[in-house]
Design an enzyme around this catalytic site. Structure first.
Site, PDB file in Angstrom:
ATOM      1  N   TRP A   1     -31.592 -36.571  13.036  1.00  0.00           N
ATOM      2  CA  TRP A   1     -30.583 -37.631  13.156  1.00  0.00           C
ATOM      3  C   TRP A   1     -30.234 -37.796  14.629  1.00  0.00           C
ATOM      4  CZ3 TRP A   1     -27.242 -34.788   9.062  1.00  0.00           C
ATOM      5  CH2 TRP A   1     -26.874 -33.527   9.515  1.00  0.00           C
ATOM      6  N   LEU A   2     -30.302 -39.020  15.098  1.00  0.00           N
ATOM      7  CA  LEU A   2     -30.040 -39.307  16.502  1.00  0.00           C
ATOM      8  C   LEU A   2     -28.545 -39.185  16.781  1.00  0.00           C
ATOM      9  CD1 LEU A   2     -32.467 -42.319  16.998  1.00  0.00           C
ATOM     10  CD2 LEU A   2     -32.859 -39.906  17.508  1.00  0.00           C
TER      11      LEU A   2
ATOM     12  N   TYR B   1     -32.432 -40.621   7.286  1.00  0.00           N
ATOM     13  CA  TYR B   1     -32.936 -39.811   8.401  1.00  0.00           C
ATOM     14  C   TYR B   1     -34.156 -39.034   7.914  1.00  0.00           C
ATOM     15  CZ  TYR B   1     -27.937 -40.441   9.443  1.00  0.00           C
ATOM     16  OH  TYR B   1     -26.680 -40.954   9.610  1.00  0.00           O
ATOM     17  N   ARG B   2     -35.232 -39.126   8.652  1.00  0.00           N
ATOM     18  CA  ARG B   2     -36.438 -38.434   8.211  1.00  0.00           C
ATOM     19  C   ARG B   2     -36.265 -36.923   8.363  1.00  0.00           C
ATOM     20  NH1 ARG B   2     -40.278 -40.292  13.300  1.00  0.00           N
ATOM     21  NH2 ARG B   2     -40.016 -38.388  14.557  1.00  0.00           N
TER      22      ARG B   2
ATOM     23  N   GLU C   1     -20.927 -46.097   2.878  1.00  0.00           N
ATOM     24  CA  GLU C   1     -22.123 -46.658   2.250  1.00  0.00           C
ATOM     25  C   GLU C   1     -22.200 -46.276   0.774  1.00  0.00           C
ATOM     26  OE1 GLU C   1     -22.908 -45.716   6.582  1.00  0.00           O
ATOM     27  OE2 GLU C   1     -22.187 -44.578   4.862  1.00  0.00           O
TER      28      GLU C   1
ATOM     29  N   ASP D   1     -44.525 -43.443  14.551  1.00  0.00           N
ATOM     30  CA  ASP D   1     -43.236 -44.108  14.430  1.00  0.00           C
ATOM     31  C   ASP D   1     -43.411 -45.617  14.280  1.00  0.00           C
ATOM     32  OD1 ASP D   1     -40.412 -44.372  14.421  1.00  0.00           O
ATOM     33  OD2 ASP D   1     -40.246 -42.724  15.855  1.00  0.00           O
TER      34      ASP D   1
ATOM     35  N   ARG E   1     -25.777 -41.545  15.313  1.00  0.00           N
ATOM     36  CA  ARG E   1     -25.717 -41.767  13.870  1.00  0.00           C
ATOM     37  C   ARG E   1     -24.559 -40.988  13.235  1.00  0.00           C
ATOM     38  NH1 ARG E   1     -28.485 -46.359  13.537  1.00  0.00           N
ATOM     39  NH2 ARG E   1     -30.645 -46.161  14.217  1.00  0.00           N
ATOM     40  N   GLY E   2     -24.102 -41.499  12.083  1.00  0.00           N
ATOM     41  CA  GLY E   2     -22.959 -40.895  11.410  1.00  0.00           C
ATOM     42  C   GLY E   2     -23.193 -39.463  10.994  1.00  0.00           C
TER      43      GLY E   2
END
Length: 552
Positions: free
Chosen positions: A253-254, A239-240, A299, A348, A257-258
């Site tokens: 973070w969208l 995440y940026r 992950e 983007d 997303r986790g």
């Protein structure tokens, strides 16, 4: 070390030590999943380790050492500004398929030279992405088959079956983290008022960017109520993060997303979220954070199977998290449950600037790093860029999973120029009328990664879906616009798609460029012209003698 597996007792015993290896429930689930996957995946013979062709790369530096040995690393001693110039150099080299770049003297906005070298273009070729996953480019299908088996595993049929897949069991055991008391990433620790994000050469990539943007972090979080040592529950995502000041960041973070889900769990209890932003992780951790793994696979732990060594973790200094011991830099902090700030605009992957939007603010409590840290960075923009190149490799890894769901698919290509996911070309083994439309609907409806694909072109299996000339010929000779185009309205779409009538909702187009059979047409279909193999062989032999300068 050798092992004895007792499936019913949920234990693995070391035969050399006679002691059980301890796993918590989620870690054991991952080991079981990996072992089960190994028993459903047919691997090529004569390979001692089915998911590694290269020696382990336990750190970014070890991978850079391999890049150097293979002529894929270039150090640049001239000073280059982190504002726009570094991105321009990076993009020009990436477009030529060039090496990893090490900028020895990044120039900060005030004109001073940063003390940290910057690394870019790490995954600027598909070959380096594959190497980061531990495999040669021609063995990606093997790894893809293994990942597909993760989603539909079967339990092992006793000890003999487990023993027959020993390399995969070994890979499963490598998911167990090793907790260290000291680590290279904590050789230098800065806390509290001494924290200064300005000492990291974070780039401002594009002319209209809002400010410096961290683009290659692995962001670690865990859900509320979990324990710091419960690594199997961690989320690792890319995440940026926008730099706001000496000790402030914006975490983008969208919602799906986790990391965002973990943040909601903490915010719902009126608590800040502990976060660790890992910069310069090893390639397996970087790529595992971006892989579409099953939801019950962490992950961070799975990276051990990809890396070929167990994850080495160390307790963070100021937040209750474990962090990669061999990373270059770790930024520790807390994500506010309530405070947000406008993030962006930034260039983007679409090739456009996205609008500013509110995202949570992070207060940095510590920065830890190696004595001579390297800052890993990249840019996002209109393809080609590193995310698009990584996407090419991930698409190949996903093909076995897609085939498991839709068996008639023979090949699939997502053109990188179409933002890596907004257009797909699919070749199928066509057997009945309407099959092309069924495949389109299956891709859109069954597989989440195609939710934002707004155009699907279906072709026959004699067409190369990654060859624009083949695609153009199929469209020109096998497709009628009035009959073979399907339009859907008001379907989910990436909100960054400015062409959509409404944010998040858009149309979709499916094009059937296959031969029409049976009830699909009332006309006799043409026969494709082909040169016979005998005539091809004659021509090759004749031209090798008659025009050797052209046909060697």
């Amino acid at each position: 070390m050798s092992f004895r597996w007792e499936w019913k007792k949920a234990r693995i015993y070391s035969l050399s030590e006679g002691e059980p290896l301890e796993f918590d429930d989620r870690q054991f689930a991952i080991v079981s999943l990996l072992l089960s996957a190994s028993l459903t995946t047919r691997m090529p013979p004569r390979r001692s380790n089915p998911i590694r062709d290269f020696p382990p790369f336990p750190s970014l530096r070890s991978f850079l050492g391999w890049c150097d040995e293979t002529g894929q690393l270039k150090s640049l001693s001239d000073p280059v500004s982190i504002r726009h110039q570094m991105t321009a150099v990076h993009r020009a080299v990436l477009e030529k398929g060039g090496p990893v770049l090490r900028f020895d003297h990044p120039v900060c906005d005030g004109g001073a030279r940063a003390k940290m070298p910057a690394i870019v273009n790490l995954f600027g070729t598909t070959e380096r992405v594959a190497a980061g996953l531990g495999v040669a480019i021609d063995h990606l299908d093997d790894l893809g088959g293994f990942l597909a088996a993760l989603r539909t595993p079967t339990p092992p049929d006793g000890f003999r079956d487990a023993l027959a897949r020993w390399p995969m069991l070994k890979a499963a055991l490598l998911t167990r983290p090793k907790i260290c008391s000291k680590a290279p990433v904590q050789q230098v620790v800065t806390k509290g008022r001494d924290v200064d994000l300005g000492l990291i050469p974070v780039q401002t990539h594009w002319p209209d960017d809002a400010g410096p943007l961290i683009t290659w972090p692995v962001v670690l979080t865990r859900p509320f109520g979990s324990k710091p040592e419960d690594v199997a529950q961690y989320n690792a995502g890319v995440y940026r993060a926008q730099v706001l000041g000496r000790d402030k960041l914006i975490m983008r973070w969208l919602p799906h997303r986790g990391g965002a889900a973990h943040h909601r769990s903490w915010a719902g209890n009126a608590e800040p979220t502990p976060v660790a932003i890992v910069l310069g992780a090893d390639p397996a951790t970087l790529l595992s954070a971006a892989l579409p793994l099953p939801e019950n696979v962490s992950e961070l732990t799975f990276s051990g199977a990809i890396r070929g060594t167990r994850p080495r973790l160390v307790p963070a200094k100021t937040v209750p998290l474990l962090v990669p011991a061999d990373a270059e830099i770790v930024i520790e902090g807390w994500v506010s449950p309530t405070d947000t700030a406008p993030e962006g605009p930034f260039g983007d992957h679409t090739g456009y600037y996205n609008a500013a939007e509110p995202f949570p603010v992070v207060t940095v409590t510590a920065i830890t790093h190696q004595r001579d840290p390297l800052y890993l960075s990249t840019y996002t923009g209109r393809p080609p860029d590193e995310p698009a190149i990584i996407g090419e490799v991930f698409n190949r890894l996903a093909l076995p999973t897609i085939r498991a769901q839709i068996p008639e698919i023979r090949d699939l290509w997502l053109p990188p120029a179409a933002c890596s996911y907004r257009m797909a070309v699919v070749s199928i083994d066509k057997r009945y009328p309407g099959q092309a439309r069924r495949v389109m609907m299956a891709l859109w409806g069954m597989l989440p990664q195609f939710s934002y694909t707004k155009m699907i072109v279906v072709v026959d299996d004699d067409i190369d879906p990654s060859n624009w000339d083949d695609i153009a010929w199929a469209l020109a000779t096998r497709m009628d616009p009035a009959r073979d185009v399907m339009i859907l309205e008001n379907t989910p779409m990436d909100y960054l798609d400015f062409a959509s009538p409404q944010a998040g909702l858009a149309g979709k187009m499916g094009i059937d460029a296959t031969r029409k059979i049976e009830t699909e047409t009332s006309r006799e279909w043409g026969t494709v012209m082909k040169t016979t193999c005998k005539d091809k062989d004659f021509a090759s032999d004749f031209l090798a003698r008659a025009l050797p300068e052209m046909f060697k």
